[in-house]
Design a protein around this motif. Structure first.
Motif, PDB file in Angstrom:
ATOM      1  N   GLU A  29      -5.276 -11.877   6.983  1.00 25.56           N
ATOM      2  CA  GLU A  29      -4.410 -12.035   5.814  1.00 25.56           C
ATOM      3  C   GLU A  29      -4.722 -10.989   4.747  1.00 25.56           C
ATOM      4  O   GLU A  29      -3.824 -10.505   4.061  1.00 25.56           O
ATOM      5  CB  GLU A  29      -4.555 -13.440   5.232  1.00 25.56           C
ATOM      6  N   THR A  30      -6.000 -10.631   4.606  1.00 28.31           N
ATOM      7  CA  THR A  30      -6.369  -9.606   3.619  1.00 28.31           C
ATOM      8  C   THR A  30      -5.770  -8.254   3.981  1.00 28.31           C
ATOM      9  O   THR A  30      -5.367  -7.487   3.100  1.00 28.31           O
ATOM     10  CB  THR A  30      -7.894  -9.487   3.510  1.00 28.31           C
ATOM     11  N   ASP A  31      -5.703  -7.933   5.285  1.00 29.73           N
ATOM     12  CA  ASP A  31      -5.079  -6.686   5.741  1.00 29.73           C
ATOM     13  C   ASP A  31      -3.591  -6.704   5.430  1.00 29.73           C
ATOM     14  O   ASP A  31      -3.021  -5.688   5.015  1.00 29.73           O
ATOM     15  CB  ASP A  31      -5.280  -6.500   7.249  1.00 29.73           C
ATOM     16  N   LEU A  32      -2.972  -7.853   5.656  1.00 33.01           N
ATOM     17  CA  LEU A  32      -1.540  -7.984   5.396  1.00 33.01           C
ATOM     18  C   LEU A  32      -1.247  -7.794   3.912  1.00 33.01           C
ATOM     19  O   LEU A  32      -0.288  -7.102   3.540  1.00 33.01           O
ATOM     20  CB  LEU A  32      -1.060  -9.364   5.869  1.00 33.01           C
ATOM     21  N   ASP A  33      -2.077  -8.379   3.065  1.00 31.45           N
ATOM     22  CA  ASP A  33      -1.899  -8.224   1.616  1.00 31.45           C
ATOM     23  C   ASP A  33      -2.051  -6.764   1.203  1.00 31.45           C
ATOM     24  O   ASP A  33      -1.262  -6.245   0.406  1.00 31.45           O
ATOM     25  CB  ASP A  33      -2.915  -9.100   0.884  1.00 31.45           C
ATOM     26  N   ARG A  34      -3.054  -6.083   1.770  1.00 32.45           N
ATOM     27  CA  ARG A  34      -3.274  -4.666   1.447  1.00 32.45           C
ATOM     28  C   ARG A  34      -2.088  -3.833   1.916  1.00 32.45           C
ATOM     29  O   ARG A  34      -1.639  -2.920   1.216  1.00 32.45           O
ATOM     30  CB  ARG A  34      -4.558  -4.204   2.133  1.00 32.45           C
ATOM     31  N   ALA A  35      -1.566  -4.140   3.088  1.00 34.13           N
ATOM     32  CA  ALA A  35      -0.421  -3.399   3.629  1.00 34.13           C
ATOM     33  C   ALA A  35       0.819  -3.590   2.754  1.00 34.13           C
ATOM     34  O   ALA A  35       1.548  -2.633   2.473  1.00 34.13           O
ATOM     35  CB  ALA A  35      -0.135  -3.858   5.053  1.00 34.13           C
ATOM     36  N   ARG A  36       1.052  -4.812   2.325  1.00 30.56           N
ATOM     37  CA  ARG A  36       2.218  -5.067   1.474  1.00 30.56           C
ATOM     38  C   ARG A  36       2.103  -4.354   0.131  1.00 30.56           C
ATOM     39  O   ARG A  36       3.102  -3.840  -0.398  1.00 30.56           O
ATOM     40  CB  ARG A  36       2.390  -6.569   1.256  1.00 30.56           C
ATOM     41  N   ARG A  37       0.891  -4.318  -0.433  1.00 21.87           N
ATOM     42  CA  ARG A  37       0.707  -3.621  -1.708  1.00 21.87           C
ATOM     43  C   ARG A  37       0.957  -2.120  -1.546  1.00 21.87           C
ATOM     44  O   ARG A  37       1.586  -1.493  -2.410  1.00 21.87           O
ATOM     45  CB  ARG A  37      -0.689  -3.891  -2.264  1.00 21.87           C
ATOM     46  N   LEU A  38       0.488  -1.542  -0.434  1.00 16.38           N
ATOM     47  CA  LEU A  38       0.761  -0.133  -0.164  1.00 16.38           C
ATOM     48  C   LEU A  38       2.253   0.091   0.031  1.00 16.38           C
ATOM     49  O   LEU A  38       2.829   1.058  -0.491  1.00 16.38           O
ATOM     50  CB  LEU A  38      -0.010   0.337   1.076  1.00 16.38           C
ATOM     51  N   ARG A  39       2.882  -0.808   0.761  1.00 18.48           N
ATOM     52  CA  ARG A  39       4.329  -0.691   1.001  1.00 18.48           C
ATOM     53  C   ARG A  39       5.108  -0.633  -0.307  1.00 18.48           C
ATOM     54  O   ARG A  39       5.995   0.210  -0.485  1.00 18.48           O
ATOM     55  CB  ARG A  39       4.810  -1.881   1.838  1.00 18.48           C
TER      56      ARG A  39
END
Length: 199
Positions: A69-79
């Protein structure tokens, strides 16, 4: 098996399928949030597994990395930083410093590594997990900003879409992120409107 546009063979493309047609890597990533111009945007990165699937379908890696979930959050913030920076390029305005800092931080991570097979027939990408994939995405945006194409960034003319794209047409008059999706939809609407007015 998937085709190059992330669609399962033998079926129509679903809303949750990723879009890569006519898109740079960084803006294909921005497109993982669909229908930005509506009251109900559609999240294609709904679960960590979706990020792993995007990593493979985009060609950033051969094997889906383990995602939390932390990776997903980081990916969404970059997106979203990429989305906002793409809009700033299209509007010819300065992007937000915090978005640039986030993009530079992602790009600083080691990228996924390409490996050529013994017969030079195939290429595999592996290593560095999600951070390597996000690094490739961020580096693609940085490469775009350092190229002559930075002045060709546009926002899709479909009000419901809002995805940035690079207009590489000779006339510089492209209006849609992709003719296979938003462009085709616009053509259908125009055709229906003409048919109704003719009737």
């Amino acid at each position: 098996m998937d085709d190059k546009d992330g669609r399962r063979e033998g079926r129509q493309r679903a809303k949750a399928d990723f879009r890569f047609d006519d898109a740079r890597l960084c803006f294909a990533f921005a497109g993982t949030l669909a229908d930005r111009g509506t009251d109900t945007p559609f999240e294609r990165l709904a679960r960590p597994q979706d990020l792993g699937r995007w990593s493979v379908e985009s060609g950033c890696t051969t094997v889906a990395p383990s995602c939390a979930e932390t990776d997903l959050d980081r990916a969404r913030r970059l997106r979203e930083a990429i989305q906002r920076t793409g809009r700033a390029l299209a509007d010819e305005t300065a992007p937000a410093p915090e978005d640039i800092a986030l993009i530079n931080s992602a790009a600083a991570e080691p990228a996924s590594v390409p490996e050529l097979s013994a017969d030079a027939a195939t290429v595999r990408r592996h290593g560095n997990g999600v951070a390597g994939v996000l690094s490739m995405v961020a580096r693609d945006l940085i490469e775009l900003c350092g190229s002559e194409h930075r002045t060709r960034v546009r926002i899709c003319g479909n009000p419901a879409c809002g995805t940035p794209f690079v207009d590489t047409s000779r006339a510089g008059a492209r209006r849609w992120c992709s003719m296979k999706t938003c462009g085709a939809l616009a053509k259908k609407r125009t055709y229906r409107a003409r048919s109704q007015s003719g009737a």
